[in-house]
Motif scaffolding. Sequence first.
Motif, PDB file in Angstrom:
ATOM      1  N   ILE A 172       4.232   4.405  -6.058  1.00  0.00           N
ATOM      2  CA  ILE A 172       3.201   3.945  -6.991  1.00  0.00           C
ATOM      3  C   ILE A 172       2.178   5.060  -7.216  1.00  0.00           C
ATOM      4  CG2 ILE A 172       1.362   2.234  -7.368  1.00  0.00           C
ATOM      5  CD1 ILE A 172       4.098   0.885  -7.151  1.00  0.00           C
ATOM      6  N   ALA A 173       1.921   5.359  -8.480  1.00  0.00           N
ATOM      7  CA  ALA A 173       0.742   6.170  -8.823  1.00  0.00           C
ATOM      8  C   ALA A 173      -0.283   5.145  -9.285  1.00  0.00           C
ATOM      9  CB  ALA A 173       1.071   7.167  -9.925  1.00  0.00           C
ATOM     10  N   LEU A 174      -1.299   4.932  -8.470  1.00  0.00           N
ATOM     11  CA  LEU A 174      -2.156   3.770  -8.671  1.00  0.00           C
ATOM     12  C   LEU A 174      -3.462   4.109  -9.399  1.00  0.00           C
ATOM     13  CD1 LEU A 174      -2.596   0.697  -6.654  1.00  0.00           C
ATOM     14  CD2 LEU A 174      -4.694   2.008  -6.918  1.00  0.00           C
ATOM     15  N   ALA A 175      -3.533   3.659 -10.666  1.00  0.00           N
ATOM     16  CA  ALA A 175      -4.819   3.726 -11.382  1.00  0.00           C
ATOM     17  C   ALA A 175      -5.495   2.365 -11.298  1.00  0.00           C
ATOM     18  CB  ALA A 175      -4.607   4.116 -12.838  1.00  0.00           C
ATOM     19  N   ASN A 176      -4.679   1.309 -11.327  1.00  0.00           N
ATOM     20  CA  ASN A 176      -5.178  -0.073 -11.347  1.00  0.00           C
ATOM     21  C   ASN A 176      -5.793  -0.437  -9.992  1.00  0.00           C
ATOM     22  OD1 ASN A 176      -3.999  -3.216 -10.803  1.00  0.00           O
ATOM     23  ND2 ASN A 176      -5.125  -2.881 -12.684  1.00  0.00           N
ATOM     24  N   LYS A 177      -7.066  -0.014  -9.816  1.00  0.00           N
ATOM     25  CA  LYS A 177      -7.736  -0.198  -8.527  1.00  0.00           C
ATOM     26  C   LYS A 177      -7.892  -1.674  -8.173  1.00  0.00           C
ATOM     27  CE  LYS A 177     -11.067   1.980 -10.655  1.00  0.00           C
ATOM     28  NZ  LYS A 177     -12.126   2.967 -10.778  1.00  0.00           N
ATOM     29  N   GLU A 178      -7.948  -2.547  -9.225  1.00  0.00           N
ATOM     30  CA  GLU A 178      -8.181  -3.968  -8.973  1.00  0.00           C
ATOM     31  C   GLU A 178      -7.111  -4.551  -8.033  1.00  0.00           C
ATOM     32  OE1 GLU A 178      -8.152  -2.477 -11.969  1.00  0.00           O
ATOM     33  OE2 GLU A 178      -9.822  -3.157 -13.216  1.00  0.00           O
ATOM     34  N   THR A 179      -5.890  -4.039  -8.118  1.00  0.00           N
ATOM     35  CA  THR A 179      -4.817  -4.507  -7.238  1.00  0.00           C
ATOM     36  C   THR A 179      -5.172  -4.333  -5.764  1.00  0.00           C
ATOM     37  OG1 THR A 179      -3.021  -4.228  -8.791  1.00  0.00           O
ATOM     38  CG2 THR A 179      -2.462  -3.867  -6.516  1.00  0.00           C
ATOM     39  N   LEU A 180      -5.725  -3.181  -5.413  1.00  0.00           N
ATOM     40  CA  LEU A 180      -6.082  -2.940  -4.006  1.00  0.00           C
ATOM     41  C   LEU A 180      -7.356  -3.678  -3.632  1.00  0.00           C
ATOM     42  CD1 LEU A 180      -5.348   0.784  -3.133  1.00  0.00           C
ATOM     43  CD2 LEU A 180      -4.067  -1.249  -2.500  1.00  0.00           C
ATOM     44  N   VAL A 181      -8.247  -3.840  -4.591  1.00  0.00           N
ATOM     45  CA  VAL A 181      -9.476  -4.578  -4.310  1.00  0.00           C
ATOM     46  C   VAL A 181      -9.136  -6.023  -3.951  1.00  0.00           C
ATOM     47  CG1 VAL A 181     -11.598  -5.498  -5.351  1.00  0.00           C
ATOM     48  CG2 VAL A 181     -10.925  -3.122  -5.769  1.00  0.00           C
ATOM     49  N   VAL A 182      -8.249  -6.616  -4.755  1.00  0.00           N
ATOM     50  CA  VAL A 182      -7.913  -8.027  -4.583  1.00  0.00           C
ATOM     51  C   VAL A 182      -7.090  -8.255  -3.319  1.00  0.00           C
ATOM     52  CG1 VAL A 182      -6.521  -9.899  -5.568  1.00  0.00           C
ATOM     53  CG2 VAL A 182      -8.055  -8.576  -7.037  1.00  0.00           C
ATOM     54  N   ALA A 183      -6.055  -7.465  -3.145  1.00  0.00           N
ATOM     55  CA  ALA A 183      -5.056  -7.788  -2.108  1.00  0.00           C
ATOM     56  C   ALA A 183      -4.645  -6.543  -1.327  1.00  0.00           C
ATOM     57  CB  ALA A 183      -3.828  -8.417  -2.775  1.00  0.00           C
ATOM     58  N   GLY A 184      -5.631  -5.715  -0.992  1.00  0.00           N
ATOM     59  CA  GLY A 184      -5.345  -4.426  -0.356  1.00  0.00           C
ATOM     60  C   GLY A 184      -4.512  -4.543   0.908  1.00  0.00           C
ATOM     61  N   GLU A 185      -4.803  -5.555   1.715  1.00  0.00           N
ATOM     62  CA  GLU A 185      -4.112  -5.676   2.993  1.00  0.00           C
ATOM     63  C   GLU A 185      -2.616  -5.941   2.769  1.00  0.00           C
ATOM     64  OE1 GLU A 185      -6.024  -8.417   5.609  1.00  0.00           O
ATOM     65  OE2 GLU A 185      -5.103  -7.425   7.347  1.00  0.00           O
ATOM     66  N   ILE A 186      -2.337  -6.869   1.845  1.00  0.00           N
ATOM     67  CA  ILE A 186      -0.946  -7.247   1.578  1.00  0.00           C
ATOM     68  C   ILE A 186      -0.214  -6.111   0.869  1.00  0.00           C
ATOM     69  CG2 ILE A 186       0.464  -8.802   0.147  1.00  0.00           C
ATOM     70  CD1 ILE A 186      -1.374 -11.073   0.949  1.00  0.00           C
ATOM     71  N   VAL A 187      -0.878  -5.471  -0.073  1.00  0.00           N
ATOM     72  CA  VAL A 187      -0.236  -4.406  -0.856  1.00  0.00           C
ATOM     73  C   VAL A 187       0.086  -3.203   0.037  1.00  0.00           C
ATOM     74  CG1 VAL A 187      -0.582  -2.769  -2.768  1.00  0.00           C
ATOM     75  CG2 VAL A 187      -1.305  -5.151  -3.030  1.00  0.00           C
ATOM     76  N   THR A 188      -0.861  -2.794   0.867  1.00  0.00           N
ATOM     77  CA  THR A 188      -0.608  -1.612   1.706  1.00  0.00           C
ATOM     78  C   THR A 188       0.436  -1.926   2.788  1.00  0.00           C
ATOM     79  OG1 THR A 188      -2.619  -2.139   2.954  1.00  0.00           O
ATOM     80  CG2 THR A 188      -2.805  -0.414   1.298  1.00  0.00           C
ATOM     81  N   ALA A 189       0.424  -3.164   3.294  1.00  0.00           N
ATOM     82  CA  ALA A 189       1.446  -3.537   4.289  1.00  0.00           C
ATOM     83  C   ALA A 189       2.830  -3.540   3.638  1.00  0.00           C
ATOM     84  CB  ALA A 189       1.127  -4.910   4.883  1.00  0.00           C
ATOM     85  N   ALA A 190       2.913  -4.036   2.397  1.00  0.00           N
ATOM     86  CA  ALA A 190       4.209  -4.070   1.703  1.00  0.00           C
ATOM     87  C   ALA A 190       4.703  -2.642   1.445  1.00  0.00           C
ATOM     88  CB  ALA A 190       4.080  -4.833   0.382  1.00  0.00           C
ATOM     89  N   ALA A 191       3.789  -1.747   1.114  1.00  0.00           N
ATOM     90  CA  ALA A 191       4.177  -0.348   0.850  1.00  0.00           C
ATOM     91  C   ALA A 191       4.701   0.290   2.132  1.00  0.00           C
ATOM     92  CB  ALA A 191       2.990   0.433   0.303  1.00  0.00           C
ATOM     93  N   LYS A 192       4.044   0.011   3.237  1.00  0.00           N
ATOM     94  CA  LYS A 192       4.474   0.564   4.531  1.00  0.00           C
ATOM     95  C   LYS A 192       5.877   0.053   4.871  1.00  0.00           C
ATOM     96  CE  LYS A 192       2.505   1.378   9.036  1.00  0.00           C
ATOM     97  NZ  LYS A 192       1.636   0.866  10.065  1.00  0.00           N
ATOM     98  N   LYS A 193       6.061  -1.239   4.682  1.00  0.00           N
ATOM     99  CA  LYS A 193       7.343  -1.863   5.004  1.00  0.00           C
ATOM    100  C   LYS A 193       8.461  -1.286   4.134  1.00  0.00           C
ATOM    101  CE  LYS A 193       9.443  -6.396   5.412  1.00  0.00           C
ATOM    102  NZ  LYS A 193       9.439  -7.647   4.653  1.00  0.00           N
ATOM    103  N   ALA A 194       8.159  -1.084   2.840  1.00  0.00           N
ATOM    104  CA  ALA A 194       9.196  -0.594   1.907  1.00  0.00           C
ATOM    105  C   ALA A 194       9.359   0.928   1.985  1.00  0.00           C
ATOM    106  CB  ALA A 194       8.838  -1.010   0.485  1.00  0.00           C
TER     107      ALA A 194
END
Length: 391
Positions: free
Chosen positions: A123-145
């Motif tokens: 992911i090249a992340l410009a959409n900061k709102e995604t991490l603001v809203v669900a940062g814990e879940i998103v970063t954990a999913a990235a680590k897992k994948a």
Amino acid sequence: MENSDKRHIAILGSTGSIGTQALEVIDANPERFQVEILTAHSNAELLAEQALKYKPNAVVIQSEEKYACLKDRLFDFGIKTYCGADALADIVETDAIDIVLTALVGFAGLRPTMKAIEAGKHIALANKETLVVAGEIVTAAAKKAGVNIYPVDSEHSAIFQCLVGEFHNPIEKIYLTASGGPFRGYNYEQLKTVLPKNALKHPNWDMGAKITIDSASMMNKGLEVIEAKWLFGLKPEQIDVIVHPQSVLHSIVQFRDGSMKAQMGLPDMKLPIQYAIGYPERLLSDFPRFNFLDYPELTFEKPDYEAFRNLKLAFGAMADGGNKPCILNAANEIAVDAFLNKGLGFTEMSDVIENALQSVYFIEKPTLEDYFETDAETRTFAHSRILEKIG
Ligand code: NDP
Ligand code: MG
């Protein structure tokens, strides 16, 4: 990146400020990138133009009304066309994609970003709102994948660039720089009367309407503080904001030996976009170079947390955790729209956000579904508060 090795890219939000600048970066490096997917909300004309130029595998438009027009224009060219939010989320799973640039705005970025991560796309992340809203879940999913999230936001790109070669050295603290926006130096009373046309004039950056208002209200910096927490695994007390009106130092990392590293350059989003999609290579560019003599003074100030209440609200939401940042983001999206289009006052945006943070049900450990519910509930709440205010 090998010379012969093209990176296959999906650009979500290709018709926006970041999306069009990403396509300029790709124009300058045609041997490095292959555009696979382009998407827009409703700008069918520009999306069709882009599709005819870059010949992607498929394009997606969110708006059903504009779908027929898009389909007609692309029918003869073998480019697949789709419409709607489900299609946007599904398209990121396309086999050929290596990297997804999330350049769409707001909460709408969450679902396609999660899908892309689960499908193993970087992911090249410009959409900061995604991490603001669900940062814990998103970063954990990235680590897992096993996928990387490369920041596009200039401040986070700066920190990321400062960390190259330092990944095992603990960060003591980071300083996110803020330009202060068009109302730097205004007190709360002065902010009460500012109009959308004044707020839409940013001194240093040319961006989409939502982030331009966020920059004027300092909510953008608040969202970036939360974004930084998740991107770099920091505690709230390790993140500070410093106003730097010239926007030349894009952010600073302080290490535990006291050494500070900053990344500098002229304010131009093409550089962080290019770094994110070209990482780990620094691609050749002809962007204008910085000249020290044009900037004899670089200055720094403490942010005014009393006048710019959004920044304080964002730090508070980050400290409370759970679904609070999601509430902050949703209320802000509705408030910004009401400021731009419905006559809500500039400082009333903070009232609406503060009320939502106090009123919407707190969830300490939200699931992804909880975030969707919190987002919907907060939007309903914010709409009704705004109706009470503006009649
Ligand atoms: P723009 O408003 O310029 O562009 C947004 C893009 O997303 C457009 O392509 C738009 O389509 C599309 N879009 C909007 N809403 C939706 C939706 N609900 N579903 C699907 N697509 C949608 O925004 P920016 O480029 O300025 O910002 C994009 C993101 O990047 C934001 O999260 C912002 O915070 C972040 N960012 C932007 C910076 C900048 O300099 N612009 C700097 C750092 C971060 P259409 O054109 O059809 O409306
Ligand atoms: Mg930024």
